[in-house]
Design a protein around this motif. Structure first.
Motif, mmCIF file in Angstrom:
data_model
loop_
_atom_site.group_PDB
_atom_site.id
_atom_site.type_symbol
_atom_site.label_atom_id
_atom_site.label_comp_id
_atom_site.label_asym_id
_atom_site.label_seq_id
_atom_site.Cartn_x
_atom_site.Cartn_y
_atom_site.Cartn_z
ATOM 1 N N LYS A 1 0.705 -1.286 -0.035
ATOM 2 C CA LYS A 1 0.033 0.021 -0.148
ATOM 3 C C LYS A 1 0.697 1.421 -0.033
ATOM 4 O O LYS A 1 1.956 1.301 0.349
ATOM 5 C CB LYS A 1 -0.831 0.178 1.199
ATOM 6 N N ASP A 2 0.364 2.278 -0.522
ATOM 7 C CA ASP A 2 0.934 3.652 -0.206
ATOM 8 C C ASP A 2 0.259 4.189 0.747
ATOM 9 O O ASP A 2 -0.959 4.706 0.773
ATOM 10 C CB ASP A 2 0.709 4.577 -1.692
ATOM 11 N N PHE A 3 1.098 4.609 2.004
ATOM 12 C CA PHE A 3 0.586 5.252 2.898
ATOM 13 C C PHE A 3 0.831 6.844 2.815
ATOM 14 O O PHE A 3 2.040 7.158 3.145
ATOM 15 C CB PHE A 3 1.146 4.544 4.386
ATOM 16 N N ILE A 4 -0.170 7.520 2.619
ATOM 17 C CA ILE A 4 -0.090 8.932 2.341
ATOM 18 C C ILE A 4 -0.773 9.596 3.584
ATOM 19 O O ILE A 4 -0.037 10.392 4.440
ATOM 20 C CB ILE A 4 -0.675 9.303 1.146
ATOM 21 N N SER A 5 -1.958 9.469 3.927
ATOM 22 C CA SER A 5 -2.823 10.271 4.818
ATOM 23 C C SER A 5 -2.808 8.840 6.175
ATOM 24 O O SER A 5 -3.351 8.015 5.868
ATOM 25 C CB SER A 5 -4.296 10.660 4.475
ATOM 26 N N VAL A 6 -2.024 9.237 7.364
ATOM 27 C CA VAL A 6 -2.008 8.263 8.387
ATOM 28 C C VAL A 6 -2.537 9.243 9.461
ATOM 29 O O VAL A 6 -1.767 10.330 9.756
ATOM 30 C CB VAL A 6 -0.639 7.504 8.577
ATOM 31 N N GLY A 7 -3.362 8.632 10.589
ATOM 32 C CA GLY A 7 -3.596 9.448 11.737
ATOM 33 C C GLY A 7 -3.584 8.503 13.012
ATOM 34 O O GLY A 7 -4.081 7.137 12.712
ATOM 35 N N ILE A 8 -3.863 9.091 14.126
ATOM 36 C CA ILE A 8 -3.895 8.390 15.496
ATOM 37 C C ILE A 8 -5.232 8.615 15.963
ATOM 38 O O ILE A 8 -5.269 10.020 16.173
ATOM 39 C CB ILE A 8 -2.694 8.399 16.311
ATOM 40 N N LEU A 9 -6.032 7.944 16.246
ATOM 41 C CA LEU A 9 -7.461 8.330 17.104
ATOM 42 C C LEU A 9 -7.027 8.320 18.466
ATOM 43 O O LEU A 9 -6.331 7.052 18.964
ATOM 44 C CB LEU A 9 -8.361 7.351 16.697
ATOM 45 N N ALA A 10 -6.910 9.322 19.310
ATOM 46 C CA ALA A 10 -6.192 9.402 20.480
ATOM 47 C C ALA A 10 -7.489 9.348 21.779
ATOM 48 O O ALA A 10 -8.605 9.638 21.387
ATOM 49 C CB ALA A 10 -5.389 10.613 20.811
ATOM 50 N N PRO A 11 -7.289 8.970 23.051
ATOM 51 C CA PRO A 11 -7.961 9.125 23.848
ATOM 52 C C PRO A 11 -8.672 10.679 24.159
ATOM 53 O O PRO A 11 -7.970 11.648 23.859
ATOM 54 C CB PRO A 11 -7.349 8.792 25.173
ATOM 55 N N GLN A 12 -9.828 10.668 24.582
ATOM 56 C CA GLN A 12 -10.307 12.107 24.929
ATOM 57 C C GLN A 12 -9.864 12.536 26.189
ATOM 58 O O GLN A 12 -9.785 13.729 26.289
ATOM 59 C CB GLN A 12 -12.153 11.983 25.093
ATOM 60 N N ASP A 13 -9.474 11.963 26.967
ATOM 61 C CA ASP A 13 -8.739 12.069 28.420
ATOM 62 C C ASP A 13 -7.247 12.770 28.092
ATOM 63 O O ASP A 13 -6.484 12.342 27.330
ATOM 64 C CB ASP A 13 -8.637 10.880 29.261
ATOM 65 N N ARG A 14 -7.299 14.284 28.524
ATOM 66 C CA ARG A 14 -5.938 15.076 28.255
ATOM 67 C C ARG A 14 -4.837 14.250 28.658
ATOM 68 O O ARG A 14 -3.655 14.145 27.808
ATOM 69 C CB ARG A 14 -6.275 16.418 28.625
ATOM 70 N N LEU A 15 -4.699 13.702 29.866
ATOM 71 C CA LEU A 15 -3.531 13.177 30.279
ATOM 72 C C LEU A 15 -3.058 12.053 29.621
ATOM 73 O O LEU A 15 -2.009 11.650 29.249
ATOM 74 C CB LEU A 15 -3.609 12.913 31.673
ATOM 75 N N ALA A 16 -4.152 11.204 29.302
ATOM 76 C CA ALA A 16 -3.753 10.141 28.388
ATOM 77 C C ALA A 16 -3.274 10.080 27.020
ATOM 78 O O ALA A 16 -2.404 9.554 26.514
ATOM 79 C CB ALA A 16 -5.209 8.935 28.646
ATOM 80 N N ARG A 17 -3.960 11.233 26.693
ATOM 81 C CA ARG A 17 -3.675 11.527 25.364
ATOM 82 C C ARG A 17 -2.231 12.206 25.218
ATOM 83 O O ARG A 17 -1.302 11.903 24.351
ATOM 84 C CB ARG A 17 -4.584 12.852 24.562
ATOM 85 N N GLU A 18 -1.897 12.915 26.295
ATOM 86 C CA GLU A 18 -0.454 13.537 26.242
ATOM 87 C C GLU A 18 0.562 12.487 26.381
ATOM 88 O O GLU A 18 1.831 12.573 25.695
ATOM 89 C CB GLU A 18 -0.434 14.417 27.415
ATOM 90 N N ALA A 19 0.318 11.405 27.340
ATOM 91 C CA ALA A 19 0.987 10.192 27.445
ATOM 92 C C ALA A 19 1.456 9.600 26.368
ATOM 93 O O ALA A 19 2.567 9.175 26.043
ATOM 94 C CB ALA A 19 0.695 9.285 28.653
#
Length: 321
Positions: A183-201
């Motif tokens: 595959k050609d991976f052009i647009s890649v993203g991470i769905l992150a936790p809504q909790d701020r501390l978990a997201r920052e970690a």
């Protein structure tokens, strides 16, 4: 007496030349705009009709238009009703794919091995998922019959249903458990936790373990994955060189994280009124209206009314003082 008249005529000609140069330097030939929360609301399924009409009027006036988005070309097409004419000129995938006047100018992909490493890191972070957009061929003409989606690694259908019910800015689908290498991976993203501390970690862990990438957030709960130091600004430079334009001949509109480098680089950058404080600080101008008021459409209409003159009265009336 003759000498004085000659000097006055020379001075008048010089003044006129300076005025013509100023007018030429302030003439806009291309408008680029971020998509989500700039050109349209993130949860809107289509670019609003007034905005489409403004784009058409802009092009009829001899000023080109293109989206400058973190989304891939095939992820952008649905918002224009699968009309590929709106992507003749475009910066997609945060600069990784660039189109100019209907030609593919540049294409850069993320290595499959990088995605594998990201998956390993985020596996220990709860409610965190890696996704890639299942692309069609990047080479024009774009295949408008393709209906791809964001493929999320290692999730169940129940998780996909939950994500689609809670995230309205993209369509998710079950992806593979392991990273395919065809595959050609052009647009890649991470769905992150809504909790701020978990997201920052999670954010800190990923960048510590994989320093060759950047994570840029256009909105809470999502991070674009880009090569380190690569952004929309790089796509901007590539596009302008191809089109033989100077930065002074281009307007860019944005609102948030993945727009910052280009807002800072572009001499005629505009942040919408609903943009982040950081985006407003880096933009040349802040518009006195929001995405809900289709302020970018208003700016395009003003450019048409002012003949492409960035210093014209209609454009200036839209700038926050």
């Amino acid at each position: 007496m003759y000498g004085i008249g000659f000097v006055n005529l020379y001075a008048l000609q010089s003044l006129l030349l300076l005025q013509l140069k100023h007018l030429r330097d302030s003439m806009i030939k291309l408008v680029l705009s971020d998509m989500d929360e700039t050109l349209k609301r993130a949860n809107e399924p289509l670019v609003p009709k007034r905005t489409l009409k403004a784009i058409t009027a802009l092009k009829e006036a001899g000023i080109d238009f293109g989206p400058a988005t973190g989304r891939s070309a095939y992820d952008t097409l649905p918002f224009y009703g699968f009309d590929a004419r709106y992507l003749q000129t475009a910066i997609c995938g945060s600069g990784k794919v660039v189109y100019g006047k209907g030609a593919l100018v540049a294409k850069r992909v993320l290595p499959a091995k990088t995605l594998e490493r990201i998956l390993q890191v985020i596996a220990k972070h709860k409610d965190t998922y890696l996704a890639y957009f299942d692309e069609g061929p990047a080479e024009p003409p774009l295949d408008v019959s393709i209906r791809p989606a964001w493929m999320i690694f290692g999730v169940t259908q129940a998780q996909v249903d939950y994500i689609n019910a809670h995230y309205d800015s993209f369509t998710a689908a079950q992806g593979p458990n392991t990273v395919p290498h065809d595959k050609d991976f052009i647009s890649v993203g991470i769905l992150a936790p809504q909790d701020r501390l978990a997201r920052e970690a999670m954010f800190d862990d990923v960048l510590t373990q994989i320093p060759e990438i950047d994570l840029v957030s256009p909105y809470t709960g999502w991070y674009d994955v880009n090569p380190k130091g690569f952004s929309k600004a790089d796509g901007f430079k590539i596009l302008l060189e191809y089109l033989n334009l100077t930065p002074d001949e281009v307007v860019f509109c944005g609102d948030s994280g993945n727009d910052l480098t280009l807002l800072e680089l572009s001499p005629h950058s505009f942040c919408v009124g609903n943009g982040s404080d950081e985006a407003k600080a880096l933009a040349t101008y802040t518009l006195n209206g929001t995405v809900d008021e289709e302020i970018v459409a208003q700016l395009m209409e003003a450019l048409v009314a002012d003949g492409g003159d960035i210093s014209g009265p209609h454009v200036q009336a839209l700038i926050e003082r």
